[in-house]
Design a protein around this motif. Structure first.
Motif, PDB file in Angstrom:
ATOM      1  N   THR A 103       0.816  -1.219   0.000  1.00 41.90           N
ATOM      2  CA  THR A 103       0.000   0.000   0.000  1.00 41.90           C
ATOM      3  C   THR A 103       0.848   1.266   0.000  1.00 41.90           C
ATOM      4  O   THR A 103       0.317   2.368  -0.163  1.00 41.90           O
ATOM      5  N   GLY A 104       2.156   1.141   0.184  1.00 43.04           N
ATOM      6  CA  GLY A 104       3.041   2.303   0.104  1.00 43.04           C
ATOM      7  C   GLY A 104       2.714   3.380   1.117  1.00 43.04           C
ATOM      8  O   GLY A 104       2.622   3.130   2.322  1.00 43.04           O
ATOM      9  N   GLN A 105       2.528   4.620   0.615  1.00 44.50           N
ATOM     10  CA  GLN A 105       2.292   5.773   1.486  1.00 44.50           C
ATOM     11  C   GLN A 105       0.989   5.645   2.277  1.00 44.50           C
ATOM     12  O   GLN A 105       0.839   6.265   3.334  1.00 44.50           O
ATOM     13  N   ASN A 106       0.045   4.839   1.794  1.00 40.23           N
ATOM     14  CA  ASN A 106      -1.205   4.631   2.527  1.00 40.23           C
ATOM     15  C   ASN A 106      -0.936   3.957   3.872  1.00 40.23           C
ATOM     16  O   ASN A 106      -1.661   4.173   4.848  1.00 40.23           O
ATOM     17  N   ALA A 107       0.101   3.112   3.925  1.00 39.59           N
ATOM     18  CA  ALA A 107       0.474   2.463   5.181  1.00 39.59           C
ATOM     19  C   ALA A 107       0.882   3.502   6.219  1.00 39.59           C
ATOM     20  O   ALA A 107       0.586   3.361   7.414  1.00 39.59           O
ATOM     21  N   LEU A 108       1.539   4.554   5.766  1.00 36.14           N
ATOM     22  CA  LEU A 108       1.946   5.632   6.675  1.00 36.14           C
ATOM     23  C   LEU A 108       0.724   6.334   7.259  1.00 36.14           C
ATOM     24  O   LEU A 108       0.704   6.684   8.455  1.00 36.14           O
ATOM     25  N   GLN A 109      -0.312   6.514   6.451  1.00 39.76           N
ATOM     26  CA  GLN A 109      -1.537   7.134   6.937  1.00 39.76           C
ATOM     27  C   GLN A 109      -2.247   6.240   7.959  1.00 39.76           C
ATOM     28  O   GLN A 109      -2.827   6.735   8.932  1.00 39.76           O
ATOM     29  N   GLN A 110      -2.195   4.915   7.754  1.00 40.05           N
ATOM     30  CA  GLN A 110      -2.806   3.993   8.715  1.00 40.05           C
ATOM     31  C   GLN A 110      -2.112   4.079  10.073  1.00 40.05           C
ATOM     32  O   GLN A 110      -2.768   4.014  11.121  1.00 40.05           O
ATOM     33  N   LYS A 156       7.407  -1.071  -3.158  1.00 37.26           N
ATOM     34  CA  LYS A 156       7.188   0.045  -2.228  1.00 37.26           C
ATOM     35  C   LYS A 156       7.712  -0.235  -0.834  1.00 37.26           C
ATOM     36  O   LYS A 156       7.255   0.350   0.139  1.00 37.26           O
ATOM     37  N   GLY A 157       8.664  -1.167  -0.735  1.00 36.18           N
ATOM     38  CA  GLY A 157       9.209  -1.514   0.578  1.00 36.18           C
ATOM     39  C   GLY A 157       9.978  -0.393   1.242  1.00 36.18           C
ATOM     40  O   GLY A 157      10.286  -0.467   2.441  1.00 36.18           O
ATOM     41  N   GLY A 158      10.283   0.671   0.500  1.00 33.21           N
ATOM     42  CA  GLY A 158      10.978   1.815   1.089  1.00 33.21           C
ATOM     43  C   GLY A 158      10.174   2.485   2.177  1.00 33.21           C
ATOM     44  O   GLY A 158      10.719   3.257   2.983  1.00 33.21           O
ATOM     45  N   ILE A 159       8.871   2.166   2.248  1.00 32.47           N
ATOM     46  CA  ILE A 159       8.014   2.759   3.276  1.00 32.47           C
ATOM     47  C   ILE A 159       8.471   2.369   4.677  1.00 32.47           C
ATOM     48  O   ILE A 159       8.191   3.077   5.655  1.00 32.47           O
ATOM     49  N   ILE A 160       9.192   1.266   4.789  1.00 28.24           N
ATOM     50  CA  ILE A 160       9.671   0.829   6.095  1.00 28.24           C
ATOM     51  C   ILE A 160      10.630   1.850   6.692  1.00 28.24           C
ATOM     52  O   ILE A 160      10.684   2.051   7.915  1.00 28.24           O
ATOM     53  N   ALA A 168      10.457   5.139   6.117  1.00 31.32           N
ATOM     54  CA  ALA A 168       9.641   6.281   6.542  1.00 31.32           C
ATOM     55  C   ALA A 168       8.923   5.999   7.856  1.00 31.32           C
ATOM     56  O   ALA A 168       8.863   6.860   8.741  1.00 31.32           O
ATOM     57  N   ILE A 169       8.384   4.790   7.996  1.00 27.52           N
ATOM     58  CA  ILE A 169       7.665   4.425   9.224  1.00 27.52           C
ATOM     59  C   ILE A 169       8.603   4.477  10.423  1.00 27.52           C
ATOM     60  O   ILE A 169       8.267   5.023  11.479  1.00 27.52           O
ATOM     61  N   ASN A 170       9.790   3.904  10.258  1.00 29.12           N
ATOM     62  CA  ASN A 170      10.744   3.847  11.358  1.00 29.12           C
ATOM     63  C   ASN A 170      11.245   5.244  11.737  1.00 29.12           C
ATOM     64  O   ASN A 170      11.533   5.520  12.898  1.00 29.12           O
ATOM     65  N   SER A 171      11.315   6.116  10.748  1.00 28.33           N
ATOM     66  CA  SER A 171      11.861   7.447  10.988  1.00 28.33           C
ATOM     67  C   SER A 171      10.794   8.449  11.429  1.00 28.33           C
ATOM     68  O   SER A 171      10.921   9.092  12.467  1.00 28.33           O
TER      69      SER A 171
END
Length: 414
Positions: free
Chosen positions: A336-343, A366-370, A372-375
């Motif tokens: 889901t990419g950036q949508n995961a960040l919104q969740q 879109k695994g780069g989202i990991i 962003a989430i961690n940071s």
């Protein structure tokens, strides 16, 4: 004259009688002869029939001969086929045994490297293209690099932080060659992945893990795999089916419970989730369970009701099991990419999230989202999934992940 007639009549009668007797005897002889002939004829017929039967036995009809020949050939072919099959099976078994000896099973790191292929390509291809376009480091390079990182789902805020840190290090180390910037970039991303505590400390006493997430991210499947992972650590595990509103959620969890070899505490559909948690806590205490994993509803669209439901569950756990450690894991779908960040942002409003489980990393770019989430969210990723197998959910190890993310694909050591 009278005497002559009398004598002649008497003699005639005697001759007639003797003639009749003789004729009768001849008829009897003829009858006996006929009977004998019939017996001989009957005997000859029996002999002939016997000969015919023997001839039939010794010389069967042509169709029967063909059938017998076909059956014999079929039996011979079956024997030959059985022999060929047995030899083929022996060859296959020997080949499989040789492969098992010569090719060890793929470890989790190798699966991680393979699973991150799309993400690695999405991140590094853009970076490599930018770095090859510039011979020296200037502001245009940083702008192009910033765009490439955002396109790789690393997120705006995280990307800006990475670029600012790169600018500082370039000045400090007086780097002018664009090719040398790649090494600094990999180090910076690896550092962001290492932030936070990525472990669940189940060795420090009984632990209750509450698993939350929207429907469809693989929450119930993750619970089953997580239970299996805990059992591999020789922990006694119990599951609680507290997602009582989603159709088939309870049955699905029971299926995973059987696969992982753990019991499931359940109630009827549409029952009170807090009541399920209460019974599960009592069972965990009486059975001296090490890890209690609780499934919950994922009705994020009705945030108010979800918030009240989770608060009620937390109160039950705190009141009935105060000595247990509490973990709240949010399951996210990496595709889901950036949508995961919104969740993550929405669930942070309803629960105190202690860790992230990122699934389906093997099927997305879109695994780069990991990163962003961690940071950005300041929530550590604790588990990652790179496949559909029950062993494909493993604890997140930042160093291994960074190595797998930036590893060269032609590395022969894998």
């Amino acid at each position: 004259m009278g005497l002559f007639k009398k004598w002649f009549g008497k003699d005639k009668n005697q001759n007639e009688q003797s003639t009749e007797l003789q004729h009768q005897e001849e008829q009897e002889e003829v009858l006996e002869t006929d009977n004998q002939d019939e017996e001989i004829l009957h005997h000859s017929e029996e002999v002939q029939n016997t000969d015919d039967e023997e001839e039939e036995i010794s010389n069967p009809p042509e169709s029967e001969e063909k059938n017998l020949i076909f059956e014999e050939n079929a039996m011979d072919n079956d024997i030959e086929n059985d022999a060929i099959t047995e030899s083929a099976l022996e060859n296959v078994n020997s080949e499989e045994a040789t492969e098992e000896i010569s090719k060890p099973q793929m470890g989790f790191f190798a699966k991680l490297v393979k699973g991150l292929t799309k993400t690695r390509s999405n991140i590094m291809d853009g970076i490599d293209q930018v770095l090859k376009s510039f011979k020296k480091i200037d502001e245009d390079l940083f702008e192009e690099l910033e765009e490439a990182l955002i396109m790789a789902d690393i997120g705006v805020e995280t990307t800006l932080k990475i670029i600012n840190d790169l600018r500082v290090k370039v000045k400090e180390q007086k780097i002018t060659d664009a090719a040398e910037l790649k090494k600094l970039l990999v180090e910076e991303i690896s550092k962001l992945l290492e932030r936070g505590d990525h472990e669940i400390h189940v060795d420090e006493g009984p632990t209750v893990i509450l698993v939350i997430g929207v429907n469809g991210v693989g929450k119930t499947t993750t619970i089953g795999k997580l239970a299996h992972n805990m059992k591999q650590q020789n922990k006694k595990v119990l599951l609680a089916a507290a997602d009582t509103f989603r159709a088939a959620a309870i049955d699905q969890l029971e299926v995973w419970g059987k696969r992982a070899g753990v019991d499931v505490i359940r109630h009827q559909e549409n029952s009170d989730p807090a009541a399920v948690i209460f019974d599960a806590v009592q069972a965990a205490k009486s059975r001296k369970i090490d890890v209690l994993i609780c499934d919950t509803a994922g009705r994020l669209h009705n945030k108010k009701n979800l918030m009240e439901e989770l608060r009620k569950i937390f109160r039950v756990i705190s009141r009935e099991y105060p000595e247990a450690r509490k973990e709240v894991l949010l399951v996210l779908d990496a595709t889901t990419g950036q949508n995961a960040l919104q969740q993550v942002k929405l669930f942070k409003e309803v629960a105190d999230i202690t860790g992230i489980v990122l699934t389906k990393l093997d099927g997305t770019a879109k695994g780069g989202i990991i990163i962003a989430i961690n940071s950005e969210m300041n929530i550590p990723v604790k588990y990652i999934g790179v496949g559909e197998g029950i062993d494909d959910l493993q604890p997140f190890k930042p160093e291994e992940f960074a190595k797998a993310l930036f590893v060269e694909e032609n590395n022969d050591s894998l």
